[in-house]
Design a protein around this motif. Structure first.
Motif, PDB file in Angstrom:
ATOM      1  N   LEU A  81       0.833  -1.207   0.000  1.00  0.00           N
ATOM      2  CA  LEU A  81       0.000   0.000   0.000  1.00  0.00           C
ATOM      3  C   LEU A  81       0.865   1.253   0.000  1.00  0.00           C
ATOM      4  N   GLN A  82       1.914   1.253   0.774  1.00  0.00           N
ATOM      5  CA  GLN A  82       2.793   2.416   0.849  1.00  0.00           C
ATOM      6  C   GLN A  82       3.569   2.599  -0.450  1.00  0.00           C
ATOM      7  N   ALA A  83       3.946   1.493  -1.094  1.00  0.00           N
ATOM      8  CA  ALA A  83       4.672   1.568  -2.363  1.00  0.00           C
ATOM      9  C   ALA A  83       3.791   2.139  -3.471  1.00  0.00           C
ATOM     10  N   CYS A  84       2.489   1.921  -3.375  1.00  0.00           N
ATOM     11  CA  CYS A  84       1.566   2.371  -4.422  1.00  0.00           C
ATOM     12  C   CYS A  84       1.517   3.887  -4.548  1.00  0.00           C
ATOM     13  N   THR A  85       1.816   4.595  -3.485  1.00  0.00           N
ATOM     14  CA  THR A  85       1.797   6.059  -3.531  1.00  0.00           C
ATOM     15  C   THR A  85       2.769   6.575  -4.579  1.00  0.00           C
ATOM     16  N   ALA A  86       3.986   6.017  -4.588  1.00  0.00           N
ATOM     17  CA  ALA A  86       4.996   6.438  -5.555  1.00  0.00           C
ATOM     18  C   ALA A  86       4.627   6.024  -6.975  1.00  0.00           C
ATOM     19  N   LEU A  87       3.841   4.964  -7.110  1.00  0.00           N
ATOM     20  CA  LEU A  87       3.444   4.467  -8.424  1.00  0.00           C
ATOM     21  C   LEU A  87       2.190   5.152  -8.951  1.00  0.00           C
ATOM     22  N   LYS A  88       1.613   6.034  -8.166  1.00  0.00           N
ATOM     23  CA  LYS A  88       0.367   6.734  -8.516  1.00  0.00           C
ATOM     24  C   LYS A  88      -0.776   5.751  -8.765  1.00  0.00           C
ATOM     25  N   VAL A  89      -0.834   4.759  -7.896  1.00  0.00           N
ATOM     26  CA  VAL A  89      -1.918   3.775  -7.921  1.00  0.00           C
ATOM     27  C   VAL A  89      -2.799   4.040  -6.704  1.00  0.00           C
ATOM     28  N   THR A  90      -4.070   4.272  -6.927  1.00  0.00           N
ATOM     29  CA  THR A  90      -4.984   4.577  -5.824  1.00  0.00           C
ATOM     30  C   THR A  90      -5.291   3.320  -5.025  1.00  0.00           C
ATOM     31  N   VAL A  91      -5.064   3.394  -3.728  1.00  0.00           N
ATOM     32  CA  VAL A  91      -5.328   2.286  -2.804  1.00  0.00           C
ATOM     33  C   VAL A  91      -5.810   2.899  -1.489  1.00  0.00           C
ATOM     34  N   PRO A  92      -6.350   2.095  -0.583  1.00  0.00           N
ATOM     35  CA  PRO A  92      -6.735   2.638   0.728  1.00  0.00           C
ATOM     36  C   PRO A  92      -5.526   3.206   1.474  1.00  0.00           C
ATOM     37  N   LYS A  93      -5.721   4.327   2.144  1.00  0.00           N
ATOM     38  CA  LYS A  93      -4.643   4.954   2.908  1.00  0.00           C
ATOM     39  C   LYS A  93      -4.435   4.221   4.229  1.00  0.00           C
ATOM     40  N   VAL A  94      -3.175   3.947   4.548  1.00  0.00           N
ATOM     41  CA  VAL A  94      -2.840   3.273   5.806  1.00  0.00           C
ATOM     42  C   VAL A  94      -2.932   4.272   6.959  1.00  0.00           C
ATOM     43  N   VAL A  95      -3.698   3.923   7.984  1.00  0.00           N
ATOM     44  CA  VAL A  95      -3.844   4.758   9.175  1.00  0.00           C
ATOM     45  C   VAL A  95      -2.940   4.239  10.293  1.00  0.00           C
ATOM     46  N   TYR A  96      -2.901   2.929  10.444  1.00  0.00           N
ATOM     47  CA  TYR A  96      -2.104   2.313  11.513  1.00  0.00           C
ATOM     48  C   TYR A  96      -1.738   0.894  11.077  1.00  0.00           C
ATOM     49  N   ALA A  97      -0.514   0.498  11.355  1.00  0.00           N
ATOM     50  CA  ALA A  97      -0.083  -0.870  11.055  1.00  0.00           C
ATOM     51  C   ALA A  97       0.998  -1.261  12.056  1.00  0.00           C
ATOM     52  N   HIS A  98       0.809  -2.397  12.674  1.00  0.00           N
ATOM     53  CA  HIS A  98       1.790  -2.850  13.672  1.00  0.00           C
ATOM     54  C   HIS A  98       1.616  -4.349  13.894  1.00  0.00           C
ATOM     55  N   CYS A  99       2.685  -4.982  14.304  1.00  0.00           N
ATOM     56  CA  CYS A  99       2.616  -6.407  14.653  1.00  0.00           C
ATOM     57  C   CYS A  99       3.466  -6.662  15.888  1.00  0.00           C
ATOM     58  N   ARG A 100       3.171  -7.758  16.543  1.00  0.00           N
ATOM     59  CA  ARG A 100       3.904  -8.121  17.754  1.00  0.00           C
ATOM     60  C   ARG A 100       3.817  -9.626  17.946  1.00  0.00           C
ATOM     61  N   LYS A 101       4.710 -10.146  18.756  1.00  0.00           N
ATOM     62  CA  LYS A 101       4.656 -11.560  19.101  1.00  0.00           C
ATOM     63  C   LYS A 101       4.209 -11.709  20.554  1.00  0.00           C
ATOM     64  N   VAL A 102       3.214 -12.567  20.749  1.00  0.00           N
ATOM     65  CA  VAL A 102       2.718 -12.867  22.093  1.00  0.00           C
ATOM     66  C   VAL A 102       2.830 -14.368  22.282  1.00  0.00           C
ATOM     67  N   ALA A 103       3.621 -14.771  23.264  1.00  0.00           N
ATOM     68  CA  ALA A 103       3.867 -16.193  23.522  1.00  0.00           C
ATOM     69  C   ALA A 103       4.331 -16.914  22.253  1.00  0.00           C
ATOM     70  N   GLY A 104       5.162 -16.207  21.480  1.00  0.00           N
ATOM     71  CA  GLY A 104       5.725 -16.797  20.275  1.00  0.00           C
ATOM     72  C   GLY A 104       4.819 -16.805  19.064  1.00  0.00           C
ATOM     73  N   VAL A 105       3.639 -16.175  19.174  1.00  0.00           N
ATOM     74  CA  VAL A 105       2.668 -16.161  18.070  1.00  0.00           C
ATOM     75  C   VAL A 105       2.503 -14.734  17.556  1.00  0.00           C
ATOM     76  N   TRP A 106       2.568 -14.567  16.240  1.00  0.00           N
ATOM     77  CA  TRP A 106       2.409 -13.251  15.639  1.00  0.00           C
ATOM     78  C   TRP A 106       0.976 -12.747  15.740  1.00  0.00           C
ATOM     79  N   GLN A 107       0.830 -11.491  16.121  1.00  0.00           N
ATOM     80  CA  GLN A 107      -0.444 -10.778  16.036  1.00  0.00           C
ATOM     81  C   GLN A 107      -0.193  -9.547  15.169  1.00  0.00           C
ATOM     82  N   ALA A 108      -1.165  -9.190  14.338  1.00  0.00           N
ATOM     83  CA  ALA A 108      -0.975  -8.041  13.457  1.00  0.00           C
ATOM     84  C   ALA A 108      -2.275  -7.271  13.282  1.00  0.00           C
TER      85      ALA A 108
END
Length: 233
Positions: A81-108
């Motif tokens: 999504l972030q790369a699309c800005t430079a390519l002039k491709v319309t996509v949804p704007k990212v407001v928040y994005a984050h991930c973490r590991k809890v007890a060895g399991v990915w949450q995003a």
């Protein structure tokens, strides 16, 4: 409780994770099991009246040379999504994005703005919008779609799942805009040709356009691509 985006964005991304996760909303894609984990999308209303889409994932990962042990697919989608800005491709704007590991399991979490005024081509065709547009305007929509896909492919990006439900259009009078959605399976190929061939072949299989409509798509694609593309016709 409505989402106060201004407050949430002032928090440290890690501290904000649980608060974004706790926001009430309507499931538009209920959590389902795939890729060995769980993924779902919730529609959230903000205090300002805007609509956001919150993709929530647990152990929903992809594997690559960079991430041989796996990494959340939502983070790959954020990067596209972030790369699309430079390519002039319309996509949804990212407001928040984050991930973490809890007890060895990915949450995003991936939160994006709604594409206001857009409808998927699947919805448009189901409503019979092309009959309202008329053939000339319908072909202009397909030309704009061709140009959009060409710009995306020129960045060596392959959508990977081009269906009518992932192509969004906004038609206001004679003005036409095309956007792409659901870029979770997108990836960057070694060459432009690899990316283009894959996406074009998918569209050929999944569209029911007439010869003249397909030619309109080709015209838009090649005009934006900068040259004729072997295998497109």
């Amino acid at each position: 409780m409505l989402a106060d985006v201004n407050v949430l964005l002032k928090l440290d991304p890690q501290d904000a994770f649980d608060q974004w996760l706790a926001l009430p909303g309507e499931w538009v894609e209920p959590p389902n099991i795939r890729r060995g984990g769980e993924s779902g999308v919730k529609r959230v209303l903000t205090a300002s009246g805007a609509v956001l889409y919150c993709k929530q994932q647990v152990a929903h990962t992809y594997y690559s040379l960079r991430y041989p042990l796996g990494y959340p697919t939502a983070m790959r989608e954020r990067d596209v999504l972030q790369a699309c800005t430079a390519l002039k491709v319309t996509v949804p704007k990212v407001v928040y994005a984050h991930c973490r590991k809890v007890a060895g399991v990915w949450q995003a979490l991936l939160v994006t703005e709604a594409l206001e005024g857009f409808s998927s081509l699947e919805e448009c065709y189901a409503r019979g919008d092309e009959q309202v547009w008329g053939e000339a305007l319908h072909q202009r929509v397909l030309q704009e779609l061709g140009a959009c896909i060409a710009r995306f492919n020129r960045g060596r990006w392959q959508h990977g799942c081009l269906r009518m439900k992932h192509i969004f259009v906004r038609v206001q009078g004679e003005d036409v805009e095309v956007a792409l959605l659901d870029l979770e399976k997108s990836r960057q190929r070694f060459t432009v040709g690899q990316a283009a061939r894959h996406d074009i072949e998918q569209l050929k299989r999944r569209s029911s356009w007439s010869d003249s409509q397909w030619q309109a798509f080709i015209y838009g694609y090649e005009a934006a691509f900068g040259s004729a593309f072997k295998g497109l016709r």
